[in-house]
Design an enzyme around this catalytic site. Structure first.
Site, mmCIF file in Angstrom:
data_model
loop_
_atom_site.group_PDB
_atom_site.id
_atom_site.type_symbol
_atom_site.label_atom_id
_atom_site.label_comp_id
_atom_site.label_asym_id
_atom_site.label_seq_id
_atom_site.Cartn_x
_atom_site.Cartn_y
_atom_site.Cartn_z
ATOM 1 N N ASP A 183 75.949 39.334 43.417
ATOM 2 C CA ASP A 183 76.151 38.609 44.683
ATOM 3 C C ASP A 183 75.162 37.450 44.803
ATOM 4 O O ASP A 183 73.975 37.604 44.484
ATOM 5 C CB ASP A 183 75.908 39.544 45.876
ATOM 6 C CG ASP A 183 77.153 40.326 46.255
ATOM 7 O OD1 ASP A 183 77.942 40.654 45.351
ATOM 8 O OD2 ASP A 183 77.325 40.611 47.455
ATOM 9 N N ASP A 213 87.569 34.092 48.881
ATOM 10 C CA ASP A 213 87.559 35.480 48.420
ATOM 11 C C ASP A 213 86.407 36.273 49.048
ATOM 12 O O ASP A 213 85.279 35.781 49.138
ATOM 13 C CB ASP A 213 87.373 35.437 46.890
ATOM 14 C CG ASP A 213 87.395 36.792 46.239
ATOM 15 O OD1 ASP A 213 88.461 37.425 46.264
ATOM 16 O OD2 ASP A 213 86.354 37.215 45.705
ATOM 17 N N GLU A 220 73.298 40.058 53.678
ATOM 18 C CA GLU A 220 72.924 41.480 53.734
ATOM 19 C C GLU A 220 71.831 41.632 54.787
ATOM 20 O O GLU A 220 70.931 40.799 54.878
ATOM 21 C CB GLU A 220 72.337 41.964 52.390
ATOM 22 C CG GLU A 220 73.291 41.897 51.219
ATOM 23 C CD GLU A 220 73.484 40.491 50.674
ATOM 24 O OE1 GLU A 220 72.507 39.695 50.702
ATOM 25 O OE2 GLU A 220 74.610 40.162 50.254
ATOM 26 N N GLU A 255 90.032 35.938 53.121
ATOM 27 C CA GLU A 255 90.323 37.273 52.606
ATOM 28 C C GLU A 255 89.280 38.247 53.147
ATOM 29 O O GLU A 255 88.142 38.277 52.682
ATOM 30 C CB GLU A 255 90.291 37.340 51.077
ATOM 31 C CG GLU A 255 90.866 38.664 50.597
ATOM 32 C CD GLU A 255 90.136 39.362 49.465
ATOM 33 O OE1 GLU A 255 90.683 40.342 48.948
ATOM 34 O OE2 GLU A 255 89.020 38.960 49.106
HETATM 35 C C1 GLC Z 1 89.118 40.047 45.864
HETATM 36 C C2 GLC Z 1 90.182 39.747 44.821
HETATM 37 C C3 GLC Z 1 90.076 40.743 43.687
HETATM 38 C C4 GLC Z 1 88.694 40.672 43.084
HETATM 39 C C5 GLC Z 1 87.610 40.847 44.162
HETATM 40 C C6 GLC Z 1 86.245 40.484 43.640
HETATM 41 O O1 GLC Z 1 89.326 41.251 46.498
HETATM 42 O O2 GLC Z 1 91.450 39.765 45.409
HETATM 43 O O3 GLC Z 1 91.056 40.518 42.707
HETATM 44 O O4 GLC Z 1 88.538 41.661 42.101
HETATM 45 O O5 GLC Z 1 87.846 40.003 45.281
HETATM 46 O O6 GLC Z 1 86.121 39.101 43.468
#
Ligand code: GLC
Length: 554
Positions: A183, A213, A220, A255
């Site tokens: 990270d 993503d 943290e 996401e």
């Molecule tokens: C998200 C992506 C997945 C990936 C993860 C880590 O959840 O959709 O495919 O493994 O992030 O980057």
């Protein structure tokens, strides 16, 4: 590209695309950007508005590109930056936008930042930080693996801890995903600045936005679960401001696999993300169909807070990952696993690693019904490549690779995907889903195919703004086995009826007052009969109807 419609994403149909699996233009066994360019006509004909490309950056591919080793170029398997520019231009010329994955939370352990961060200067004593390496502070290090213990592990099947010992640095480093994905440390202003540079680079090239993503985990803090922290939101708002100021009309898609109440905060007051995936809705579509009961869908939409006008949910049935069951109860998860993943090989982490068609045992009625729900419930829908023709999956392949096999264009053994002898992954070869049974060419030639139904759904979805901007109003029809709802916007009214059950259903429901003229089924173009404000319909198992109600009088 028309730049004036800055809210284009609210009424867009997205298409999630795995470049490696789409089309191989140079015969090396890997799909590439030039290959995708050759298939743009196909995508235009399907009718999608925006492509979301899975990561195309240089990467050791330990997590299929979500482990980035260089944010400023293209993985050589896919082509070059020039190829990418050409792709953008060709897509834009067809009115198709392109967004790309932006992996903010972590890099690959092969990224030069991490390699530099690990190193200690020769004179340095054991375990100390390296004054010579400004990159040490790009990542999150600790002398113990006991910090941030409230943070859950996401890849439960592979990782035992979010800390991994690095013998070179003599410390533990923090990672929310695979250990090969350290990270980044967002407390470091230099890291925060790097991300702005990356954004600028790709936006200058012309991309239409990013699917950001894994955003909940940027910062943290001790005594928290290290998700959705205020610091994370503050930083994301800065990114949004930057995009709005310099690149209006480009989008950020969030996401965050979280509950709607938590995801709500990623929209801010219209000043954070333009769009966010609606994760909890997805498993409830499968649950509702399995139980022949609309309650799970209705319940989750009732839990979904109102979002600012200029924001939008992104909805989906499947994607490149396992069908995640994180946002359901343990009991519901067991039920879904039993119904949709009876073989343990079908399960991964807290989910199911199968494609749409096999989930429904290739039952065309169920596949169409699921799409009917996707296209008529609130949100901008995303289609996963190959699911428009009902492609299958390969359970022999590890991890999530089984849902990332070559796109099946033709009925030849190589599926018309590549001329190479060895492909990045084998073409499906089982009896039911092999290219001889499932391919684009055959379905395009057959007016009754799934592909044609989907093409029609996409066109209709875009034609009726009630489906993109309207609220949802549930209509009681006497049985919870049939999901009936009204979508209305700017005087346009649609009534959508989905039989979730395996038996025929008679539906009786009251129409809104004032309807006197004809009602038309916009999928079949047939009239629907009604008398005295009552609609009475007979629906076959899993049948769905999209009805346009006439403008109300008076
Ligand atoms: C998200 C992506 C997945 C990936 C993860 C880590 O959840 O959709 O495919 O493994 O992030 O980057």
């Amino acid at each position: 590209m028309e730049k004036t419609d800055s809210l284009w994403y609210k009424n867009a149909v997205f298409y999630e695309l795995y470049v490696r699996g789409f089309y191989d233009s140079n015969g090396d066994g890997h799909g590439d950007l030039r290959g995708l360019m050759q298939k743009l006509d196909y995508l235009q004909e399907l009718g999608v508005d925006c492509l979301w490309l899975l990561p195309i950056y240089p990467s050791p591919l330990k997590d299929d590109g979500y482990d980035i080793a260089d944010y400023y170029s293209i993985h050589p398997d896919y082509g070059s930056l020039d190829d990418f520019r050409a792709l953008l231009e060709a897509a834009h010329a067809r009115g198709i936008r392109i967004i790309m994955d932006l992996v903010l939370n972590h890099t690959s352990d092969q990224h030069p930042w991490f390699q530099a961060a690990r190193r200690r200067s020769p004179e340095q004593s054991e375990g100390g930080s390296d004054p010579a390496s400004p990159y040490r502070d790009y990542y999150v290090w600790s002398d113990t693996d006991q910090k941030y213990r409230q943070a859950r592990i996401i890849f439960v099947d592979t990782e035992k801890s979010n800390w991994t010992w690095d013998p070179v640095a003599g410390k533990y480093y923090w990672h929310r995903f695979y250990a090969c994905q350290p990270d980044l440390n967002y407390d470091n202003p230099a890291v925060r600045a790097e991300i702005f540079n990356i954004l600028r680079f790709w936006l200058d090239l012309g991309v239409d936005g990013f699917r950001a993503d894994a955003v909940p985990y940027l910062f943290e803090r001790e005594d928290t679960d290290c998700e959705n922290l205020p610091e994370t939101h503050a930083y994301l708002k800065q990114l949004r401001r930057f995009v709005d100021e310099h690149y209006p009309g480009r989008i950020l898609l969030c996401e965050a696999n979280q509950w709607p109440q938590d995801v709500r905060s990623y929209f801010g007051s219209g000043d954070e993300f333009h769009l966010a995936f609606h994760f909890p809705l997805m498993p409830r579509i499968f649950m509702a169909m399995q139980r022949a009961d609309l309650t799970p869908i209705k319940w989750v939409l009732e839990q979904t807070p109102v979002i600012p006008d200029e924001c939008q949910w992104c909805t989906f049935l499947r994607n490149h990952d396992e069908l995640t069951l994180e946002m359901v109860t343990e009991e519901e998860r067991q039920g879904l696993w039993q119904a949709y993943a009876p073989d343990p090989r079908m399960r991964l982490n807290l989910g199911i690693r199968r494609r749409l068609a096999p989930l429904f045992r290739d039952d065309r009625r169920k596949i169409e019904l699921a799409y009917s729900l996707l296209f008529t419930l609130p949100g901008s829908p995303i289609i996963y490549y190959g699911d428009e023709i009902g492609m299958g999956d390969d359970l022999q392949l590890p991890d999530r690779n089984g849902v990332r096999t070559p796109m099946q264009w033709e009925d030849s053994p190589d599926a018309g995907f590549s001329t190479a002898d060895i492909l990045y992954a084998p073409v499906l070869n089982d009896r039911q889903y092999c290219p001889q049974r499932v391919n684009v060419a055959a379905q395009r030639a057959d007016a009754g195919s799934l592909w044609h139904t989907l093409q029609k759904m996409i066109a209709i979805r875009k034609q009726y703004s009630a489906l993109s901007c309207g609220n949802i109003n549930w209509v009681d029809c006497g049985t919870s086995a049939v999901a009936v709802y009204q979508r209305a916007c700017k005087g346009e009214q649609l009534l959508v009826i989905n039989n979730l059950s395996a038996i025929s259903q008679t539906v009786d429901c009251s129409l809104p007052p004032g309807i006197t003229d004809g009602i038309r089924d916009i999928m079949t173009n047939q009239p629907a009969n009604f008398t005295d404000g009552q609609l009475s319909l007979m629906l076959r198992p899993y049948e769905y109807r999209w009805l346009l109600l006439p403008m109300q009088k008076g």
